[in-house]
Design a protein around this motif. Structure first.
Motif, PDB file in Angstrom:
ATOM      1  N   ARG A 196      -6.109  -3.539   3.409  1.00  0.00           N
ATOM      2  CA  ARG A 196      -7.124  -2.751   2.906  1.00  0.00           C
ATOM      3  C   ARG A 196      -6.691  -1.534   2.660  1.00  0.00           C
ATOM      4  O   ARG A 196      -6.975  -0.941   1.767  1.00  0.00           O
ATOM      5  N   PRO A 202     -14.058   2.480   6.657  1.00  0.00           N
ATOM      6  CA  PRO A 202     -15.103   1.664   6.109  1.00  0.00           C
ATOM      7  C   PRO A 202     -16.552   2.177   6.433  1.00  0.00           C
ATOM      8  O   PRO A 202     -16.768   3.056   7.507  1.00  0.00           O
ATOM      9  N   LEU A 250      -2.287   2.916  11.101  1.00  0.00           N
ATOM     10  CA  LEU A 250      -2.533   3.617   9.703  1.00  0.00           C
ATOM     11  C   LEU A 250      -1.503   4.692   9.824  1.00  0.00           C
ATOM     12  O   LEU A 250      -0.914   5.273   8.807  1.00  0.00           O
TER      13      LEU A 250
HETATM   14  N1  ADE Z   1      -9.979   1.354   9.999  1.00  0.00           N
HETATM   15  C1  ADE Z   1      -9.939   1.774  11.193  1.00  0.00           C
HETATM   16  N2  ADE Z   1     -10.275   0.459  11.879  1.00  0.00           N
HETATM   17  C2  ADE Z   1     -10.730  -0.245  10.999  1.00  0.00           C
HETATM   18  C3  ADE Z   1     -11.386  -1.572  10.984  1.00  0.00           C
HETATM   19  N3  ADE Z   1     -11.639  -2.216  12.215  1.00  0.00           N
HETATM   20  N4  ADE Z   1     -11.504  -2.354   9.877  1.00  0.00           N
HETATM   21  C4  ADE Z   1     -11.211  -1.438   8.694  1.00  0.00           C
HETATM   22  N5  ADE Z   1     -10.639  -0.321   8.648  1.00  0.00           N
HETATM   23  C5  ADE Z   1     -10.570   0.367   9.660  1.00  0.00           C
END
Ligand code: ADE
Length: 345
Positions: free
Chosen positions: A195, A25, A225
């Protein structure tokens, strides 16, 4: 190696975030979770932007993998500047730090990971840089020694540490904002996965599938992830890209990650306490010797999550297995033999 585990919060070379991932992000609105921290940052950012000042120096502490580096990029994104990333151990001499500081432009962000491992000789140069945007450099020695002052652009230092207690008082007190980042609840990990899956173009996701992955992610976005990438590959090769709970369970079984996100090292650790040491209490070094692992590594990479899920009790007499842990690994449980503070108050 314990640090190469798929469920390790520590950074690994193969993590795409290391090469500047498109998943990261860029702005606060895209950052999921840590609501109180986001609010604190948002207020500070709006205020300094309004005054045309650089953002205050920020100290982030907490376990690895929770998005401290990501936040440095978000802060730079919000300031419309760049983030430069380094780490305490990488800055071996004052010249390394000076080289970085002098290339910063106004309001840029310098992120120093593991800032507690900054050598003292380097740390000394950080104080005037943080306070007065200058570095005082001594050239020559003895009677010819003179101090040269180098002016810097106003910048923001983001320090990250898993061990805030190891920071010197002098350094700790120079941060305007200090915040502890804690593990994410499963619901937020699921949102982070949603996301990321969207950005990765994983389209054949069945509802509820990501919850099964979130529950194995140890409250850590980096782990979530990493698991998502493994399942995406597994689904592509073995299940025609279908991404359902069954496929996730099969992929995770192949990786040795169980329903709570424990891997073989976690289970071996629990089994050693249960079987070799009768459930504890037992000292860390004894467990480490039996497992053939380093005690410090176990303390840093295995114990935090086991403590977090209530599988381990740390008492003055040593480590004890809890009943929940014994049930999880399918071993008999009995009360620890010696009275211990954690169990008997
Ligand atoms: N990628 C890793 N941490 C994140 C978070 N807190 N919000 C969105 N994407 C992420």
């Amino acid at each position: 190696m314990a640090k190469d585990r798929i469920v390790a919060g520590q950074k690994q070379e193969a993590d795409p975030e290391q090469t500047g991932s498109a998943l990261r992000p860029r702005m606060l609105v895209d950052y999921i979770g840590q609501a109180r921290l986001k609010e604190r940052l948002s207020i500070a950012l709006q205020a300094v932007r309004g005054r045309g000042e650089p953002m205050e120096h920020v100290l982030l502490h907490g376990p690895p993998g929770l998005g401290k580096t990501t936040l440095a990029h978000v802060i730079a994104g919000e300031m419309g500047t760049h983030a430069f990333v380094t780490s305490g151990p990488a800055l071996t001499k004052a010249g390394d730090l000076v080289g970085l500081l002098t290339k910063l432009e106004a309001r840029d962000v310098l992120f120093i990971d593991e800032i507690h491992r900054l050598p003292p000789a380097v740390e000394e140069y950080i104080y005037p840089a943080m306070e007065d945007c200058q570095i005082d450099f001594t050239v020559d020695s003895g009677m010819h020694a003179k101090t040269v002052t180098i002016g810097l652009q106003p910048f923001t230092l983001i320090g990250a540490t898993t061990r805030p207690g190891m920071l010197t008082h002098a350094l700790r007190t120079r941060f305007g904002l200090s915040h502890h980042i804690s593990f994410y609840p499963e619901s937020e990990i699921e949102l982070i996965l949603q996301r990321a899956a969207g950005l990765m173009g994983v389209i054949k996701i069945k509802s509820d599938s990501l919850a099964a992955l979130a529950s194995r992610s140890r409250g850590t976005p980096r782990v979530a992830l990493r698991l998502l990438r493994r399942v995406r590959d597994f689904a592509a090769v073995r299940a025609d890209g279908q991404f359902g709970p069954g496929v996730i369970a099969d992929a995770m079984e192949l990786e040795g990650v169980d329903s709570l996100g424990l891997d073989e090292l976690d289970r071996s650790y629990l089994r050693v306490i249960a079987t070799t040491y009768g459930g504890g209490p037992v000292g860390l070094e004894a467990i480490a010797a039996t497992l053939g692992e380093d005690g410090g590594t176990l303390e840093d990479v295995v114990e935090p999550y086991l403590l977090q899920v209530g599988f381990l009790a740390r008492t003055r007499q040593g480590r004890c297995l809890t009943q929940a842990a014994a049930e999880h690994v399918g071993l008999p449980w009995r009360e620890p033999q010696q009275p211990s503070e954690a169990l008997f108050g």
